[in-house]
Write a protein that holds these residues in place. Structure first.
Motif, PDB file in Angstrom:
ATOM      1  N   GLU A  87       0.832  -1.215   0.000  1.00 58.44           N
ATOM      2  CA  GLU A  87       0.000   0.000   0.000  1.00 58.44           C
ATOM      3  C   GLU A  87       0.861   1.257   0.000  1.00 58.44           C
ATOM      4  N   GLU A  88       1.868   1.288   0.868  1.00 60.33           N
ATOM      5  CA  GLU A  88       2.724   2.476   0.957  1.00 60.33           C
ATOM      6  C   GLU A  88       3.559   2.655  -0.311  1.00 60.33           C
ATOM      7  N   LEU A  89       4.089   1.554  -0.838  1.00 63.98           N
ATOM      8  CA  LEU A  89       4.903   1.650  -2.050  1.00 63.98           C
ATOM      9  C   LEU A  89       4.069   2.093  -3.250  1.00 63.98           C
ATOM     10  N   ALA A  90       2.820   1.664  -3.313  1.00 64.65           N
ATOM     11  CA  ALA A  90       1.931   2.084  -4.408  1.00 64.65           C
ATOM     12  C   ALA A  90       1.702   3.588  -4.364  1.00 64.65           C
ATOM     13  N   GLU A  91       1.571   4.133  -3.158  1.00 64.74           N
ATOM     14  CA  GLU A  91       1.427   5.595  -3.018  1.00 64.74           C
ATOM     15  C   GLU A  91       2.686   6.306  -3.490  1.00 64.74           C
ATOM     16  N   ILE A  92       3.827   5.817  -3.061  1.00 60.07           N
ATOM     17  CA  ILE A  92       5.100   6.437  -3.427  1.00 60.07           C
ATOM     18  C   ILE A  92       5.301   6.421  -4.940  1.00 60.07           C
ATOM     19  N   CYS A  93       5.010   5.277  -5.555  1.00 56.92           N
ATOM     20  CA  CYS A  93       5.246   5.104  -6.993  1.00 56.92           C
ATOM     21  C   CYS A  93       4.082   5.590  -7.852  1.00 56.92           C
ATOM     22  N   GLU A  94       2.990   5.947  -7.210  1.00 57.18           N
ATOM     23  CA  GLU A  94       1.794   6.415  -7.915  1.00 57.18           C
ATOM     24  C   GLU A  94       1.345   5.395  -8.963  1.00 57.18           C
ATOM     25  N   CYS A  95       1.220   4.150  -8.505  1.00 55.35           N
ATOM     26  CA  CYS A  95       0.757   3.079  -9.384  1.00 55.35           C
ATOM     27  C   CYS A  95      -0.115   2.117  -8.575  1.00 55.35           C
ATOM     28  N   PRO A  96      -0.895   1.287  -9.250  1.00 53.64           N
ATOM     29  CA  PRO A  96      -1.757   0.342  -8.532  1.00 53.64           C
ATOM     30  C   PRO A  96      -0.945  -0.697  -7.748  1.00 53.64           C
ATOM     31  N   PRO A  97      -1.487  -1.170  -6.634  1.00 60.30           N
ATOM     32  CA  PRO A  97      -0.781  -2.176  -5.836  1.00 60.30           C
ATOM     33  C   PRO A  97      -0.471  -3.459  -6.604  1.00 60.30           C
ATOM     34  N   ASP A  98      -1.283  -3.796  -7.591  1.00 62.57           N
ATOM     35  CA  ASP A  98      -1.031  -5.039  -8.317  1.00 62.57           C
ATOM     36  C   ASP A  98       0.145  -4.941  -9.295  1.00 62.57           C
ATOM     37  N   TYR A  99       0.796  -3.796  -9.372  1.00 60.06           N
ATOM     38  CA  TYR A  99       2.009  -3.670 -10.179  1.00 60.06           C
ATOM     39  C   TYR A  99       3.227  -4.276  -9.465  1.00 60.06           C
ATOM     40  N   ARG A 113      12.032   6.613 -10.835  1.00 59.54           N
ATOM     41  CA  ARG A 113      10.965   7.531 -10.426  1.00 59.54           C
ATOM     42  C   ARG A 113      11.537   8.754  -9.696  1.00 59.54           C
ATOM     43  N   GLY A 114      12.837   8.958  -9.841  1.00 65.27           N
ATOM     44  CA  GLY A 114      13.489  10.101  -9.216  1.00 65.27           C
ATOM     45  C   GLY A 114      14.053   9.760  -7.851  1.00 65.27           C
ATOM     46  N   ARG A 115      14.985  10.587  -7.414  1.00 63.78           N
ATOM     47  CA  ARG A 115      15.704  10.331  -6.152  1.00 63.78           C
ATOM     48  C   ARG A 115      14.784  10.405  -4.938  1.00 63.78           C
TER      49      ARG A 115
END
Length: 162
Positions: A23-35, A65-67
């Motif tokens: 959930e947290e990584l999906a927010e950071i990467c701005e992508c769906p959790p199933d990625y 996705r940048g630093r």
């Protein structure tokens, strides 16, 4: 994508932490959790002729996705795995793929990008090399001027400017 390769941590412990981490990584990467894909690798570590426990290590394969996002991503992985699971140490490393070099079902993901964007990484590397060369040239000119006592001929000065 992103893909996390995890070694040195019991898969059951990773499974328990994976939902909140995803959930947290999906927010950071701005992508769906199933990625996201998590793979727990079974490894055999050897030291001084003996089998030893594998060092906790997470390798992240992703598109840049940048630093700032990378730093946040690494801190989240550390917090959800090392801190939450009580591990004394753990390392996280990133392997960055270029979209044009990544294929899904035989098709390059870079083929969908507007012209020029697929080369942005290479362009950045070339710009940095150009900046370093310009700085080296500036230093060489300064050293040459100092060595010549500032009495450089007009022809030499113009040649160096070119």
């Amino acid at each position: 994508m992103p893909h996390l390769f995890i070694r040195g941590i019991d898969p059951e412990r990773v499974r328990a932490a994976s939902a909140m981490l995803t959930e947290e990584l999906a927010e950071i990467c701005e992508c769906p959790p199933d990625y996201f894909a998590f793979e727990c690798l079974t490894t055999a570590a050897v030291f001084a002729g003996e089998f030893v426990a594998s060092y906790p290590f997470v390798e992240v394969a992703w598109f840049d996705r940048g630093r700032e996002a990378q730093d946040r991503f690494a801190r989240a992985v550390d917090r959800h795995l090392r801190e939450a699971l009580g591990l004394p140490e753990m390392e996280v490393a990133f392997r960055t793929y270029r979209q044009r070099d990544y294929y899904a079902n035989g098709e390059s993901l870079g083929a969908q990008e507007p012209d020029g964007e697929t080369d942005s990484e290479e362009l950045g590397v070339l710009r940095e090399a150009n900046r370093k060369l310009a700085e080296d040239l500036r230093k060489a000119r300064k050293a040459l001027a100092a060595a010549a006592g500032g009495g450089m001929s007009t022809k030499l000065r113009e040649a160096l400017r070119e």
